[in-house]
Design an enzyme around this catalytic site. Sequence first.
Site, PDB file in Angstrom:
ATOM      1  N   ASP A  20       0.691  -1.141   0.021  1.00  0.00           N
ATOM      2  CA  ASP A  20      -0.032   0.113   0.042  1.00  0.00           C
ATOM      3  C   ASP A  20       0.900   1.162   0.163  1.00  0.00           C
ATOM      4  OD1 ASP A  20      -2.293   1.714   0.553  1.00  0.00           O
ATOM      5  OD2 ASP A  20      -1.492   1.801   2.651  1.00  0.00           O
ATOM      6  N   ASP A  22      -0.095   5.109   0.723  1.00  0.00           N
ATOM      7  CA  ASP A  22      -0.552   6.115   1.693  1.00  0.00           C
ATOM      8  C   ASP A  22      -0.434   5.517   3.330  1.00  0.00           C
ATOM      9  OD1 ASP A  22      -1.187   8.206   0.125  1.00  0.00           O
ATOM     10  OD2 ASP A  22      -2.924   7.321  -0.478  1.00  0.00           O
TER      11      ASP A  22
END
Length: 225
Positions: A20, A22
């Site tokens: 991922d 963020d």
Amino acid sequence: MVSHSELRKLFYSADAVCFDVDSTVIREEGIDELAKICGVEDVVSEMTRRAMGGAVPFKAALTERLALIQPSREQVQRLIAEHPPHLTPGIRELVSRLQERNVQVFLISGGFRSIVEHVASKLNIPGTNVFANRLKFYFNGEYAGFDETQPTAESGGKGKVIKLLKEKFHFKKIIMIGDGATDMEACPPADAFIGFGGNVIRQQVKDNAKWYITDFVELVGELEE
């Protein structure tokens, strides 16, 4: 139930690792940073918190936040130029160790491709290994929505991307690493999930991840054994 030592073996022998972006690869939430530049930070960051906790369907949360932000092309470019995302300590070393071992590294993000590609270039990850949402703009640069056909625009989108990667490249072992509920939900089809709490701790993930880390140094160490 996969034991912790089996998880470690899976990570050590993985042929692909998906991150991922963020609050995992970078310290910030890109959409919140964009909201800051557009002057709607407080409302949007509260909505992000709810979305990441899994309380709101992802596409609904994304639509709602972008309708408030209305980012123009110029504002997105300004964000990258003036407030570039900060890489999480240890990520650069971890990605380069994986690449040295010929492990494919992918970035799968519910954030925006223009920002994620900037992050990918800092980590020597090719643009073809980036899956993220595309913002749309009118000819004059004003916000025109986002591409709703991208798998990452949906709840469960990260799992769809991983399924696609398995079908396309025939990976045997894919690991997903991330901070949020949408990352944990991607396993399965990912073969293992490693929760990351180095930037923000999401209780639901911490409580349910079989392997939870707060520093990428731990994973760099796993590859040295």
